[in-house]
Design a protein around this motif. Sequence first.
Motif, PDB file in Angstrom:
ATOM      1  N   LEU B 262      47.477  42.990  36.671  1.00 51.90           N
ATOM      2  CA  LEU B 262      47.722  41.682  37.269  1.00 51.90           C
ATOM      3  C   LEU B 262      46.793  41.499  38.472  1.00 51.90           C
ATOM      4  O   LEU B 262      47.229  41.481  39.618  1.00 51.90           O
ATOM      5  N   PRO B 263      45.484  41.372  38.187  1.00 56.05           N
ATOM      6  CA  PRO B 263      44.512  41.374  39.287  1.00 56.05           C
ATOM      7  C   PRO B 263      44.626  40.187  40.238  1.00 56.05           C
ATOM      8  O   PRO B 263      44.166  40.263  41.366  1.00 56.05           O
ATOM      9  N   THR B 264      45.252  39.089  39.788  1.00 52.87           N
ATOM     10  CA  THR B 264      45.350  37.922  40.687  1.00 52.87           C
ATOM     11  C   THR B 264      46.374  38.135  41.787  1.00 52.87           C
ATOM     12  O   THR B 264      46.321  37.475  42.822  1.00 52.87           O
ATOM     13  N   ARG B 333      44.832  34.858  31.790  1.00 49.88           N
ATOM     14  CA  ARG B 333      43.607  35.666  31.630  1.00 49.88           C
ATOM     15  C   ARG B 333      42.509  34.805  31.032  1.00 49.88           C
ATOM     16  O   ARG B 333      42.676  34.219  29.964  1.00 49.88           O
ATOM     17  N   VAL B 334      41.405  34.754  31.757  1.00 47.85           N
ATOM     18  CA  VAL B 334      40.239  34.020  31.273  1.00 47.85           C
ATOM     19  C   VAL B 334      39.182  35.081  30.961  1.00 47.85           C
ATOM     20  O   VAL B 334      38.756  35.803  31.862  1.00 47.85           O
ATOM     21  N   PRO B 335      38.781  35.209  29.709  1.00 46.81           N
ATOM     22  CA  PRO B 335      38.040  36.390  29.271  1.00 46.81           C
ATOM     23  C   PRO B 335      36.755  36.692  30.023  1.00 46.81           C
ATOM     24  O   PRO B 335      36.442  37.856  30.249  1.00 46.81           O
ATOM     25  N   PHE B 336      36.011  35.674  30.420  1.00 46.79           N
ATOM     26  CA  PHE B 336      34.716  36.022  31.014  1.00 46.79           C
ATOM     27  C   PHE B 336      34.780  36.222  32.512  1.00 46.79           C
ATOM     28  O   PHE B 336      33.760  36.392  33.158  1.00 46.79           O
ATOM     29  N   ILE B 337      35.979  36.187  33.098  1.00 40.29           N
ATOM     30  CA  ILE B 337      36.073  36.557  34.509  1.00 40.29           C
ATOM     31  C   ILE B 337      36.293  38.068  34.569  1.00 40.29           C
ATOM     32  O   ILE B 337      37.093  38.620  33.798  1.00 40.29           O
ATOM     33  N   GLU B 338      35.604  38.691  35.460  1.00 41.15           N
ATOM     34  CA  GLU B 338      35.413  40.143  35.484  1.00 41.15           C
ATOM     35  C   GLU B 338      36.628  41.002  35.065  1.00 41.15           C
ATOM     36  O   GLU B 338      36.532  41.766  34.114  1.00 41.15           O
ATOM     37  N   PRO B 339      37.780  40.874  35.731  1.00 41.54           N
ATOM     38  CA  PRO B 339      38.798  41.894  35.464  1.00 41.54           C
ATOM     39  C   PRO B 339      39.557  41.744  34.148  1.00 41.54           C
ATOM     40  O   PRO B 339      40.360  42.612  33.834  1.00 41.54           O
ATOM     41  N   TYR B 340      39.344  40.700  33.381  1.00 39.63           N
ATOM     42  CA  TYR B 340      40.252  40.448  32.257  1.00 39.63           C
ATOM     43  C   TYR B 340      39.852  41.084  30.932  1.00 39.63           C
ATOM     44  O   TYR B 340      40.550  40.927  29.931  1.00 39.63           O
ATOM     45  N   LEU B 341      38.740  41.744  30.920  1.00 42.36           N
ATOM     46  CA  LEU B 341      38.336  42.504  29.737  1.00 42.36           C
ATOM     47  C   LEU B 341      38.401  41.680  28.452  1.00 42.36           C
ATOM     48  O   LEU B 341      39.051  42.045  27.482  1.00 42.36           O
TER      49      LEU B 341
END
Lengths: 503, 553
Positions: B262-264, B333-341
């Motif tokens: 949960l990086p946010t 989760r938005v795929p192309f943002i760094e932490p979401y793999l």
Amino acid sequence: MPLFLSRKIMPLPPERAKVVGHGFVHNNDEYISHNKLHHKHTAIYRTNTKQKIILISAILLIIASFVINWHASLIVLVSIITTALFIDLVLSFFLIYRSFRYKNEFKINDKDISDRDKNPWPIYTVFCPLYKEAEILPQFVNAIKELDYPMECLQVMLLLEEDDDLTIRATEKLTLPSNFDVTIVPFSYPKTKPKACNFGLAKAVGNYCVIFDAEDIPQRDQLKKAVIAFEKSDKNVICIQAKLNFYNPNQNILTKLFTAEYSLWFDLILTGLQSMESVIPLGGTSNHFRTDMLKEICGWDAFNVTEDCDLGIRIYKKGYRTAILDSTTYEEATSHVKGWLFQRSRWIKGYMQTFLVHNREPFKGVDAVNFFIIQIILGSKTFSTFINPLLWAITIAYFVFRDTAGMFIESLYITPVFYLGFTTLIVGNFLYIYYYMMGCLKRGYFGLVKYAFLVPLYWLLMSVAAYIALAHLIFKPHHWSKTTHGLSSNFKNNSLSAKTGKV
Amino acid sequence: MKMKSRYFDILIVLLLTFVSICSLYFYYKLNSGLHLAYNDATSHLNISRRIFDSLTPGIVQVGSTWLPMLHLLEGLFTWNEFLWHSGLAGAFISMIAFILSGYFAYKIIVRLTEQRWAGLISVIVLIANANILYMQTTAMFEPLLIVCLFGTVYFMLEWIHNENLLYFIISAFFLFIGTLTRYDMWFILAGSTIYVAIYTYVKKRNYQYAEGHAVAYVTLAGFGVFLWLLYNQLIFGSPTYFSHNEFSSYSQQQELAAKGMLPTMGNLLLSSQTFFVATVLNQGIVFSLLAIVGLILFIADSRKRPSYLYLLVLVIPFVFNVQALYLGHSVVRVPFIEPYLNSFFNIRYGIMLLPAVVIFVGYLSKYNVAKFVIILAVIVQSLLFYSILPGRNERLTFITLKDTEGGFDKSTNEAARWLGTNYRGGLILVSSASSESFIFTTGVKMNRFITEGTGKYWEQSLNAPSSNAAWVVFFTSYSDRVGKRMVNNKDLESKYKLVYQNNTYNIYQIKDYTSKYKEPLVKYTIRKNSVYSPEIYSEDYLIMKKVSEIFND
């Protein structure tokens, strides 16, 4: 008078009527009503034979069904009560929606009045029935003096009771304007306000007439507005009801809630009924009439303690209509709980009387919709004041004693009725509280909105009044519980503007 | 003139209805059940159905995982088995919401600009959005939330304009419905009430006038919140049970947080960035840019009519979602943002800004030059949404459809279909908390399931399944609520046999089933479909990815 015994009622012999006025002989007692209204349209007795048979049969049926299967009977009873309350809720919602949605009342502006001023105004008769209200008389005289209506076109009739020496003496001491007539109503039974009004009606010379209570302060231009409204309306509109409200809403919590209730009734419910051109139960005062038509329908029922409500329905049943006028008469809200209880019990008793009178011939003069409205407004709303404490007790018991009483209470509700009841309990109570808020907003009493949350306590008082009313209906049906006025803190200030400043 | 206006209103409604029905036909018929691609859609339909049709029917079946309004409204249709299982029950609610949304958008813009054509352009912007056209065929919360937001705003503007209390009440009523639909609306409730208090005070400089209106507004608008707290207290023993029970989003997010997924949480920048991208993907790049321009112009124009600044509540969903991400109550989760793999999840939340985009783009169209720009923008944005530029794959790829892939499990579908085609009667023990999609996809009647909400049936069956159940269904990993209780369960081992197994599900059947249960086999009719094409992206998506990469570099 025993509840179920019928005794023949005879009109007074003509020679006697010439002397004392029209009335009836009932159970060897003489009753003077000062009008020719047939006894079957009066509350001189509570129920006719057909009603007695229906009532007794219903009670026997309920007892028998409880003996055979008390649980199933309870389920049926609960279902009927829940459905009735739900229908009441839906009707109120519908009326309030219509009151906002449609232009329902006569709005007469200053230009209309100034245009009409170019022509002479008709004679207007003002009835003011007084009983033991000597101290409030100067205020009334002032209020009438402040009216914007040519004094030479105004006949003001102070209707005093023969046995009310105090008020008669007070009147003699006052220097009344020349257009004030002091009329002494001869002593007779029943001792009610409508009887005095009937007495006055026979002597009225105005084209139009209106009733004001002694403590009333009508808006200055109300009579002119009423005349214009009559002139603009169809001939079958024979009554115009001005709105009522209070000049002492902020005196205490009771007057705040009473004011909220009046705002709801006169500004939302009655205007909602008006939008449907349906039957309108008149409010106590500020009912303006075409005098000739009022005489034609025989004036007020002298035996009914809410003669205004009865008259409103009778007007409709005779094929005439009532309209609402956007003008307010300010009264004094009863500020003492005891006084309020007796005033309210009289109103509820009167509603019960009216309900019984108009259900003697329930379908005569009304269509299905208005029959239904009469049953809800007079029947269901009154009935709910009796049943409310019981329903609240059941609800509280259900949640507090859920482990022990919960299952039993649930067993009384079949599933659809359970949800109907639950909706009525939660949504219904919420909506009724909200209606009070809307009434305050529409009336412009913004400071009272938050007090609507206390309305459940007010309902509790209404239930107490309802049980007093039932006792009175049985034991003294024609007794008039007099409301004491002059308790308002700003009573001494006779200025209309000072008293009716918005909260 | 008045009649013309009414005809125009009718035309707008007809246009919206036509588009809505075409869209349903496209997803329901031509794509054979794509409107049920979200697992949550089937959950909502199931919950709604259980109110009437369950071993223990009743209002309690709405549970406390989600706010109840959608389920109650869907109940108008889910009582019918076909409408429930076809998903049309949910589609009908969403379609009505969509049509009303478009109508309210039109009326708002006409009120703001006094131009009917500007209103029509706002409707075109709405129907050009591929995401809402898809969502309005699903049994999801979003269309209902959107119409509540539109309704609240439209009737508030009408009240401001002509002071009829009826509009004031209806605005509060839409908010009441909204607060029982999604928690986003609780923030709108706060914003709207504050607005009413300030607006009325500024208007009359009278404290009681302001107090009266604010109290009346919040009493109705906040009644939903009160009811929800009361319901949680009465049924679950705590007014805030919905916020901390094991299925609440907060609890679920805490599990993710514990695993570092949960990086946010605690990162405001990343939360804002994530939701901003989700918003742009849902609204389209072109419309998003135009909406920002429209918003700036609207604020600049607001000096003429400051009371209309109320429209700024339309951007509250952005604030709500960012704070939810920041506090760890929500996950996107938005795929192309760094932490979401490279994973998709809940990107559809970005559609909550649709009312803001439609209104602020619509507002722009009051300028004649802008009308042509917007029409051009509609064409370009449609091309981007549907990815029909030269050389692109013909498959549908916009973000709300891509978002469905995260929850789709092929083996769940296969297991459910197997049970649906072999079912001859008896009760089925299965955890609804983990297997709503499975339950729906079997096509079996709802009152044949023993799930968490069935009280004594559930408790008894977890101890001894044979006391009630002919079937026992649980995860092969034994991680769901039924599975955990079936580990070394003697009753299961002695009285049942394993009849089906795949990667996800074990299905046990009671011994001698065929002799005990002889209901006729029912023709399998459930059509639940998925896009299932993870490698295909829309042009819109690819542009955003590129932009994001540039920013990351």
